[in-house]
Write an enzyme that holds these catalytic residues in place. Structure first.
Site, PDB file in Angstrom:
ATOM      1  N   GLU A 268       0.833  -1.209   0.000  1.00 52.95           N
ATOM      2  CA  GLU A 268       0.000   0.000   0.000  1.00 52.95           C
ATOM      3  C   GLU A 268       0.860   1.249   0.000  1.00 52.95           C
ATOM      4  O   GLU A 268       1.884   1.262   0.680  1.00 52.95           O
ATOM      5  CB  GLU A 268      -0.899  -0.003   1.239  1.00 52.95           C
ATOM      6  CG  GLU A 268      -1.997  -1.029   1.118  1.00 52.95           C
ATOM      7  CD  GLU A 268      -2.842  -1.162   2.382  1.00 52.95           C
ATOM      8  OE1 GLU A 268      -2.909  -0.206   3.170  1.00 52.95           O
ATOM      9  OE2 GLU A 268      -3.417  -2.231   2.562  1.00 52.95           O
ATOM     10  N   HIS A 286      -8.283   0.409   2.061  1.00 56.61           N
ATOM     11  CA  HIS A 286      -8.056   0.153   3.491  1.00 56.61           C
ATOM     12  C   HIS A 286      -8.994   0.983   4.371  1.00 56.61           C
ATOM     13  O   HIS A 286      -8.554   1.709   5.262  1.00 56.61           O
ATOM     14  CB  HIS A 286      -6.584   0.406   3.857  1.00 56.61           C
ATOM     15  CG  HIS A 286      -6.141  -0.372   5.082  1.00 56.61           C
ATOM     16  ND1 HIS A 286      -4.865  -0.859   5.250  1.00 56.61           N
ATOM     17  CD2 HIS A 286      -6.819  -0.738   6.198  1.00 56.61           C
ATOM     18  CE1 HIS A 286      -4.774  -1.489   6.422  1.00 56.61           C
ATOM     19  NE2 HIS A 286      -5.960  -1.422   7.014  1.00 56.61           N
TER      20      HIS A 286
HETATM   21  C1  GLV Z   1      -6.669  -1.486  10.481  1.00 55.75           C
HETATM   22  O1  GLV Z   1      -6.237  -2.046   9.516  1.00 55.75           O
HETATM   23  C2  GLV Z   1      -6.285  -1.821  11.806  1.00 55.75           C
HETATM   24  O2  GLV Z   1      -5.407  -2.663  12.009  1.00 55.75           O
HETATM   25  O3  GLV Z   1      -6.851  -1.229  12.728  1.00 55.75           O
END
Ligand code: GLV
Ligand code: GLV
Length: 321
Positions: A268, A286
């Site tokens: 990412e 995400h």
């Molecule tokens: C999000 O990806 C988290 O780990 O809170």
């Protein structure tokens, strides 16, 4: 005065709670990721760090911040961005934000699943391109979930919520695989334990809910994708590197599986070459925990953890090595 350094502005009033406690709160950036060098120099002298999952916190960062550093409070349930061994060696506590985002991530998982099986983004693109010429018996046929089998890889809080929603709301059968079998969770969530290989062979939907460790990196690669049914879907709302993304792109192109829905990616914010061209892949940036409710509660938990450690108490969400 104790100094709390947060790499980013957070929603809610967590920072004012910290200021009321008498701490000096400094925010690294309101809008974009801090460069590592900037992060290390601005955070110097902090007693507590508040970090995002995009901030890599290793021994070098900890040393740059200084010996007074007592806690790294990660604004995420995942903590693969933090070197836990380096923190343990320096006596620094690491905390995360479990629980409060399970509902948001589970709802996002179900949203992604429905989007891919009913081809919603694909048909929306079709409509916006003005290609719709009228109702047709076979326009955008998808798959139904009722009676199908969900295979959960990982049965933590998110996995259990997903199982619950898809069992009760959509009449799916649920299998799960995890490194440890948990008979109590089987009773509570009504799920059946199977081996990883059997899960891959039998599931119509494989949904990933494991943390990222060395042992879970590339858990899904070409041979696992080939083991899945040709009609099966893969959903990933956990961490990108659990799936070898290039192998997934190739499996989707060769139609070895029916589709994929991904909220997380291996590198990412970059995506594997070819992924955006694939019609039967649904992609979100995400945003699994991106609800006002979850993100505000996560900020509250971060504040509670920082306050606990700086007051010499045990933090509620200590992450162990
Ligand atoms: C999000 O990806 C988290 O780990 O809170
Ligand atoms: C997510 O909220 C988790 O607690 O695993």
């Amino acid at each position: 005065m104790k100094k709390v350094f947060s790499t980013r502005q957070l929603p809610g009033d967590a920072f004012s709670r910290l200021r009321k406690k008498g701490y000096q709160v400094q925010v690294g950036s309101r809008t974009s990721s801090l460069l590592r060098q900037v992060f290390m120099s601005k955070a110097k002298g902090a007693d507590a760090l508040i970090t995002l999952l995009t901030d890599r916190v290793d021994g070098e960062v900890m040393d740059a911040v200084g010996r007074q550093l007592k806690v790294v409070a990660n604004y995420a349930v995942g903590f693969d961005n933090i070197d836990l061994a380096a923190a343990a060696k320096r006596g620094i506590r690491v905390t995360n934000t479990p629980g409060v985002l399970a509902q948001a991530v589970a709802e996002h998982t179900v949203a992604l699943l429905l989007s891919v099986v009913r081809r919603i983004p694909e048909s929306e693109r079709f409509l916006r391109k003005k290609l719709y010429r009228g109702w047709e018996p076979e326009l955008f046929l998808g798959a139904e979930l009722a009676g199908k089998t969900l295979g959960l890889v990982g049965h933590g809080r998110v996995g259990c919520r997903v199982a619950d929603i898809l069992k009760r709301g959509f009449d799916m059968n649920v299998l799960y695989y995890d490194v440890v079998r948990d008979k109590k969770a089987e009773g509570v969530c009504g799920i059946q334990y199977v081996s990883f290989i059997r899960l891959l062979r039998e599931a119509d939907v494989v949904s990933l809910h494991v943390p990222l460790f060395a042992s879970t990196r590339h858990l899904i690669s070409s041979s696992q994708l080939r083991t899945m049914k040709k009609t099966a879907y893969l959903v990933n709302t956990s961490r990108g590197p659990i799936v070898e993304e290039r192998a997934l792109v190739s499996a989707l192109k060769k139609k070895e599986i029916a589709g994929a829905a991904l909220d997380v990616f291996e590198n990412e914010p970059r995506l594997a070459p070819g992924l955006v061209q694939i019609e039967n892949a649904v992609l979100t940036p995400h945003t699994g925990s991106a609800t006002v409710e979850a993100r505000t509660s996560m900020a509250d938990l971060v504040a509670e953890n920082v306050i606990a450690v700086l007051s010499g108490k045990n933090p509620p969400n200590l992450v162990h090595l």
